[in-house]
Design a protein around this motif. Structure first.
Motif, PDB file in Angstrom:
ATOM      1  N   SER A 175     -13.276  -0.386  -1.998  1.00 55.35           N
ATOM      2  CA  SER A 175     -13.890   0.868  -1.579  1.00 55.35           C
ATOM      3  C   SER A 175     -15.381   0.831  -1.859  1.00 55.35           C
TER       4      SER A 175
ATOM      5  N   SER B 113      -3.407 -11.662   8.427  1.00 55.68           N
ATOM      6  CA  SER B 113      -4.399 -10.689   8.013  1.00 55.68           C
ATOM      7  C   SER B 113      -5.335 -11.205   6.923  1.00 55.68           C
TER       8      SER B 113
ATOM      9  N   THR C 213      -8.274  -2.320  -5.388  1.00 53.45           N
ATOM     10  CA  THR C 213      -8.863  -1.244  -4.603  1.00 53.45           C
ATOM     11  C   THR C 213     -10.194  -1.710  -4.045  1.00 53.45           C
TER      12      THR C 213
ATOM     13  N   GLU D 265       4.331  -6.370   1.977  1.00 50.03           N
ATOM     14  CA  GLU D 265       3.894  -7.380   2.922  1.00 50.03           C
ATOM     15  C   GLU D 265       3.662  -8.704   2.219  1.00 50.03           C
TER      16      GLU D 265
ATOM     17  N   LYS E 193     -11.652  -6.288   2.344  1.00 50.21           N
ATOM     18  CA  LYS E 193     -11.749  -5.153   3.239  1.00 50.21           C
ATOM     19  C   LYS E 193     -10.990  -3.972   2.651  1.00 50.21           C
ATOM     20  N   PRO E 194     -11.333  -2.762   3.048  1.00 47.02           N
ATOM     21  CA  PRO E 194     -10.582  -1.603   2.558  1.00 47.02           C
ATOM     22  C   PRO E 194      -9.086  -1.703   2.813  1.00 47.02           C
ATOM     23  N   GLU E 195      -8.688  -2.318   3.910  1.00 45.33           N
ATOM     24  CA  GLU E 195      -7.272  -2.457   4.206  1.00 45.33           C
ATOM     25  C   GLU E 195      -6.553  -3.439   3.298  1.00 45.33           C
ATOM     26  N   ASP E 196      -7.291  -4.150   2.460  1.00 47.91           N
ATOM     27  CA  ASP E 196      -6.671  -4.996   1.446  1.00 47.91           C
ATOM     28  C   ASP E 196      -6.227  -4.205   0.225  1.00 47.91           C
ATOM     29  N   THR E 197      -6.587  -2.949   0.165  1.00 51.79           N
ATOM     30  CA  THR E 197      -6.209  -2.109  -0.965  1.00 51.79           C
ATOM     31  C   THR E 197      -4.695  -1.990  -1.062  1.00 51.79           C
ATOM     32  N   ALA E 198      -4.152  -2.352  -2.212  1.00 48.24           N
ATOM     33  CA  ALA E 198      -2.710  -2.339  -2.418  1.00 48.24           C
ATOM     34  C   ALA E 198      -2.409  -2.764  -3.845  1.00 48.24           C
TER      35      ALA E 198
ATOM     36  N   LYS F 102       3.635   2.271   2.756  1.00 44.26           N
ATOM     37  CA  LYS F 102       3.847   1.135   3.636  1.00 44.26           C
ATOM     38  C   LYS F 102       4.826   0.147   3.018  1.00 44.26           C
TER      39      LYS F 102
ATOM     40  N   ALA G  29       0.843  -1.179   0.000  1.00 39.71           N
ATOM     41  CA  ALA G  29       0.000   0.000   0.000  1.00 39.71           C
ATOM     42  C   ALA G  29       0.886   1.240   0.000  1.00 39.71           C
TER      43      ALA G  29
END
Length: 125
Positions: A124, A63, A122, A46, A87-92, A43, A40
């Motif tokens: 969202s 995660s 993405t 990962e 999830k939004p945190e999977d955006t990368a 960051k 991301a």
């Protein structure tokens, strides 16, 4: 020349699903560990998941465990990443990579040498 090409990224809503594919050229993907990584903005990269060649080992990061599934298609010489319950945190940007040798798989980046160009995911609403 070894080449890896990712595809399948896009825009999805939270809770949706997406399948990424890593297509390999110039080597038989089943003989090597293949990893999926993501990065991301701002960051560190990962490790997400990896699958070994003939060893049959599979690992997932905490995660994504239970939501993502990695698999091989030897006939197509591809490794896929099925992503569910996004999830939004999977955006990368998601990358696939080839391990330096045929032994197992790992989520550590230094064990890999050839990398694809990445595909954007993405999540969202």
């Amino acid at each position: 020349q070894v080449q890896l090409v990712e595809s399948g990224g896009g825009l999805v809503q939270p809770g949706g699903s997406l399948t990424l594919s890593c297509a390999a050229s110039k080597f038989a993907i089943r003989y090597y560990g293949i990893g999926w990584f993501r990065q991301a903005p701002g960051k560190e990269r990962e490790g997400v998941s990896c699958i070994s060649g003939w060893g049959g080992k599979i690992y997932y990061s905490d995660s994504v465990k239970g939501r993502f599934t990695i698999s091989r298609d030897n006939a197509k010489n591809t490794v896929d990443l099925q992503m569910n319950s996004l999830k939004p945190e999977d955006t990368a940007i998601y990358y696939c990579a080839k391990m330096k040798n045929e032994n197992g798989c790992t989520l550590g980046q230094t064990s890999y040498h050839y990398w694809g160009q990445g595909t954007q995911v993405t999540v969202s609403s």
